[in-house]
Design an enzyme around this catalytic site. Structure first.
Site, short mmCIF file in Angstrom:
data_model
loop_
_atom_site.label_atom_id
_atom_site.label_comp_id
_atom_site.label_asym_id
_atom_site.label_seq_id
_atom_site.Cartn_x
_atom_site.Cartn_y
_atom_site.Cartn_z
N LYS A 140 0.88 -1.22 0.11
CA LYS A 140 -0.02 -0.16 -0.05
C LYS A 140 0.89 1.07 -0.14
CE LYS A 140 -4.09 1.83 1.86
NZ LYS A 140 -3.85 3.42 1.70
N GLU A 197 -0.30 4.60 -8.05
CA GLU A 197 0.00 5.74 -6.89
C GLU A 197 1.42 6.45 -7.52
OE1 GLU A 197 -2.09 5.23 -4.47
OE2 GLU A 197 -0.97 6.37 -2.82
N LYS A 324 -5.79 -8.45 -2.58
CA LYS A 324 -7.09 -8.42 -3.42
C LYS A 324 -7.35 -9.76 -4.01
CE LYS A 324 -5.22 -4.07 -5.18
NZ LYS A 324 -4.78 -3.43 -6.14
N CYS A 460 29.36 27.39 19.34
CA CYS A 460 30.06 27.63 20.48
C CYS A 460 31.40 27.96 20.13
CB CYS A 460 29.76 26.45 21.78
SG CYS A 460 31.21 26.77 22.72
S1 IVH Z 1 -6.67 -0.46 -5.30
C1 IVH Z 1 -10.87 -0.78 -5.58
N1 IVH Z 1 -3.83 -1.01 -4.39
O1 IVH Z 1 -4.94 3.43 -1.46
C2 IVH Z 1 -9.45 -0.52 -4.86
N2 IVH Z 1 -4.82 1.17 -3.82
O2 IVH Z 1 -8.21 3.67 -0.45
C3 IVH Z 1 -8.65 0.85 -5.48
N3 IVH Z 1 -3.45 2.63 -2.59
O3 IVH Z 1 -5.55 6.24 -2.29
C4 IVH Z 1 -7.47 0.92 -4.97
N4 IVH Z 1 -1.52 1.30 -2.89
O4 IVH Z 1 -4.42 5.22 -4.07
C5 IVH Z 1 -4.96 0.05 -4.45
N5 IVH Z 1 -1.53 -1.29 -4.03
C6 IVH Z 1 -2.64 -0.55 -4.07
C7 IVH Z 1 -2.68 0.69 -3.39
C8 IVH Z 1 -3.66 1.35 -3.10
C9 IVH Z 1 -2.07 2.36 -2.49
C10 IVH Z 1 -4.09 3.64 -2.16
C11 IVH Z 1 -5.02 4.25 -3.33
C12 IVH Z 1 -6.11 4.97 -2.45
C13 IVH Z 1 -6.17 4.17 -1.45
C14 IVH Z 1 -7.47 3.43 -1.41
#
Ligand code: IVH
Length: 709
Positions: A140, A197, A324, A460
């Site tokens: 993430k 991202e 996922k 100093c």
């Molecule tokens: S999937 C339906 N995968 O997390 C799912 N999001 O609340 C859509 N984010 O700001 C997002 N890493 O940008 C997904 N590997 C990742 C992610 C990711 C970061 C962020 C995304 C968003 C938040 C989702």
């Protein structure tokens, strides 16, 4: 600032005048107001007011209240929307496929993973004996979500998430990101939206803030530093001037798709999320190598643990992992609740930013007399450790952040970076909190503290008369890379200096057993070991000795260069600034510092006494007259060597008298080639220039390395 305790799900304080429901309603309203405010600061102003962890806690508290009383779930509740408002400065973009949020498991243990697997299995109607669900486990990333729209393979639009339905058109800024392909191969669908991202690497962030600090110190108006890499990335993406955006180094990871129309003949729709990621990689998008296919909750738990261990070593921030469901058909069956898919969940890690209070601000004195303000904090667990100190760097930084004793502050600790006060939560400031000012005298020795023009730091000017600097000078001298006195560490030095047993470096060599055993907790055996280590340290090398003197701006590499160039300490001590400037990589600042150091009679005295005590090293002729086997040879470096960095290889060659050139010609004497060597290697082979590997390079310079280490 809200205190979560006020929103705990208890009936405490329930009076006869208001029901539990009324109280919950009131709590929910208050939390909603706070969340709206924090979300506005975070998403719209790119200037977060509280750490994410605090936001997450309030958010979960609100979710709980709304689950308890569904009537409280108002359409404007922060739980019912994602992201922030769209800035009027940018064109608005409607996302054909909404950009969703993910449900978050804030929990730090494995239960987040198993809870998700349990929910998925239940929704899919899978019984106990039935097979494990396949998941894709990803990082993430802590940046901002971006949708990249390609038409006929050409990047036509980049949009922020905005409120999930409408985002901002930031195409011009995104085009400046080197990792984002502007053109895709020919086998892509007619319309392809890649979601991922945008983030900033930690090293890029540090360098950017360093540049910003420099600009601010030079009086530039309207410049600021950024509180964290994500905030810096968001600021860059939403920068109105693309030229400025281009100077803010951004990176990108792809993790999904938005709208897709007209699959080509070669590529038909995928059945699995993992395949899709592989395809994105093949099309030229960065996909994190940590991404894994795992089975069931055990696989998720294993991934979570593994990434938690690797987190600090990553060059960028992550705030958790994302799970996922891999089969797209199953994703479809699972569907969505409000704006969160049931097939994905974010499992967070312990926060790297937390709230705490400043108990005092102390000023520490470094080896060169530099005064550093340090905030003493109420202990707080952040980034995996308990933090009690955070540097405020210097007066300007302390002023800019305006940290005051008693303040509630956001503290950040990411990776191995030293903990930092990010910002003050102004609304929590106590009345009467006084502005911090740097002391005008050294807090240790009382000598005047002075700040030179063009300098950020106060120093100093007590020099080695200041006990703090004295201690640091001993530590520096005794360290492994300098003269190395085994066992002479901070605690012992503190005792020796505080007891007045040693005050200058030569005093170390005058220490006797009697003086040592009188110290606290010093048994005869340890005392003898120290004396043995001191004796052993007397046989040193010239570069180590020069480095050990602790001359300002003279690091290890510069000390080596001086030793090589001058051959003897006397020659260095007597060199004029002009002569010092002839040494490679030595500029006016270093030359002046060396000159000033050796001009001072007490430094000359220290050197003389150290020698008289028996500290010795081998000396040699100055470099010009030294035997240099590679004089007149030209060497070209290409590719990466297994152990040596390019700079190290270059320094070695130059030390042996060679000239290091950038391109291969008939005049090239040798080419040193590592892995991924390109056209230079081909050219060398074509011209018949001898090609060496790292071992060959070492052989070439062997025995000619005069730095004496
Ligand atoms: S999937 C339906 N995968 O997390 C799912 N999001 O609340 C859509 N984010 O700001 C997002 N890493 O940008 C997904 N590997 C990742 C992610 C990711 C970061 C962020 C995304 C968003 C938040 C989702």
């Amino acid at each position: 600032m809200l205190n979560l305790d006020l929103f705990s799900d208890s009936d405490e304080g329930k009076g006869s005048s208001s029901s539990a429901f009324e109280q919950d309603t009131q709590k929910a309203t208050q939390i909603r107001q706070a969340l709206h405010r924090y979300a506005h600061a975070y998403y719209t102003l790119d200037a977060p007011e509280v750490p994410d962890a605090e936001y997450d806690r309030l958010f979960s508290a609100l979710q709980l209240l709304e689950e308890k009383h569904p009537v409280l779930k108002t359409p404007d509740s922060p739980t019912q929307r994602v992201g922030g408002a769209v800035l009027p400065e940018f064109q608005t973009v409607r996302h054909q496929v909404p950009m969703l949020s993910i449900r978050t498991e804030t929990d730090n243990e494995s239960t987040g993973a198993s809870a998700f697997d349990t929910r998925v299995r239940k929704e899919l109607g899978l019984g106990e004996g039935e097979p494990e669900v396949d998941y894709v486990a990803e990082l993430k990333f802590d940046g901002l979500a971006m949708s990249l729209r390609y038409e006929k393979g050409v990047l036509v639009q980049a949009a922020t998430r905005g409120d999930g339905e409408y985002g901002e058109d930031v195409t011009n800024n995104i085009r400046t990101i080197g990792q984002i392909p502007l053109q895709l191969p020919s086998d892509v669908p007619e319309v392809l939206e890649v979601r991922g991202e945008v983030y900033m690497r930690r090293d890029d962030f540090e360098a950017l803030n360093e540049r910003q600090r420099l600009k601010i110190s030079k009086g530039a108006k309207g410049e600021k530093t950024f509180v964290n890499p994500r905030n810096a990335a968001a600021g860059a993406v939403r920068q109105l001037d693309s030229h400025i955006a281009a100077q803010r180094p951004l990176s990108f990871f792809a993790y999904g798709l938005g709208e897709v129309l007209g699959w080509s003949q070669q590529i038909t729709a995928f059945a699995h999320h993992f395949e899709l990621l592989q395809q994105l990689k093949a099309w030229g998008f960065p996909v994190a190598i940590q991404t894994q296919c795992v089975k069931g909750s055990a696989g998720l738990i294993q991934f979570h643990g593994q990434i938690a261990n690797e987190r600090d070593a990553l060059p960028y921030d992550i705030d958790g992992v994302v799970y996922k469901v891999d089969h797209l058909a199953l994703q479809e069956r699972l569907g969505f609740v409000t704006r969160e898919p049931r097939w994905a969940v974010a499992h967070k890690f312990p926060a790297q930013e937390e709230l705490t209070t400043v108990q005092s601000i102390e000023v520490q004195v470094g080896r060169t007399g530099k005064l550093t303000p340090v905030a003493k904090l109420a202990p707080v667990f952040v980034g995996g450790v308990t933090v009690t100190n955070a540097t405020l760097h210097n007066e300007d930084e302390a002023r800019r952040k305006d940290v005051r004793v008693g303040d509630t502050v956001i503290v950040r600790r990411a990776g191995d970076v030293i903990p930092e006060v990010v910002s003050v939560v102004i609304e929590k400031r106590l009345a009467g909190a006084g502005i911090f000012t740097m002391p005008r005298v050294c807090p240790v020795c009382g000598s005047p503290a002075v700040r030179d023009e063009d300098e950020a730091d106060y120093r100093c000017n007590g020099g080695l008369f200041c006990n703090a600097q004295r201690k640091q000078a001993f530590l520096h001298f005794a360290q492994r890379r300098a003269v190395e006195v085994d066992g002479l560490g901070e605690k012992l030095i503190d005792q020796l200096v505080d007891a007045g047993v040693v005050s200058t470096l030569p005093d170390l060599y005058k220490l006797g057993l009697t003086a040592l055993v009188q110290l606290d907790r010093m048994a005869e055996k340890s005392a003898l070991n120290i004396l043995k280590a001191l004796e052993a340290s007397k046989a040193t090398t010239l570069p180590r000795f020069i480095y050990g003197l602790g001359i300002r701006h003279v690091g290890e590499a510069t000390a080596k260069e001086f030793a090589r160039h001058f051959g003897t300490l006397d020659a260095l001590m007597q060199a004029s600034e002009e002569l010092l400037l002839e040494v490679s990589d030595v500029g006016p600042v270093v030359a002046q510092s060396v000159r000033i150091f050796f001009e001072q009679p007490h430094h000359q005295e220290i050197v003389a006494q150290l020698k008289a005590c028996g500290v010795h090293w081998e000396e040699g002729p100055p470099a010009e007259r030294a035997h240099q086997p590679l004089t007149g040879k030209t060497v070209v470096l290409t590719g990466s060597l297994p152990n040596l960095s390019r700079d190290e290889a270059k320094a070695m060659l130059e030390a042996a008298g060679a000239k290091v050139a950038g391109s291969v010609s008939q005049k090239t004497s040798y080419v040193v080639a590592g892995t991924e060597a390109g056209s230079k290697l081909d050219k060398a082979t074509a011209l018949g220039v001898p090609v060496l590997d790292e071992a060959g390079l070492l052989k070439l310079v062997q025995g000619n390395n005069h730095d004496g280490t």
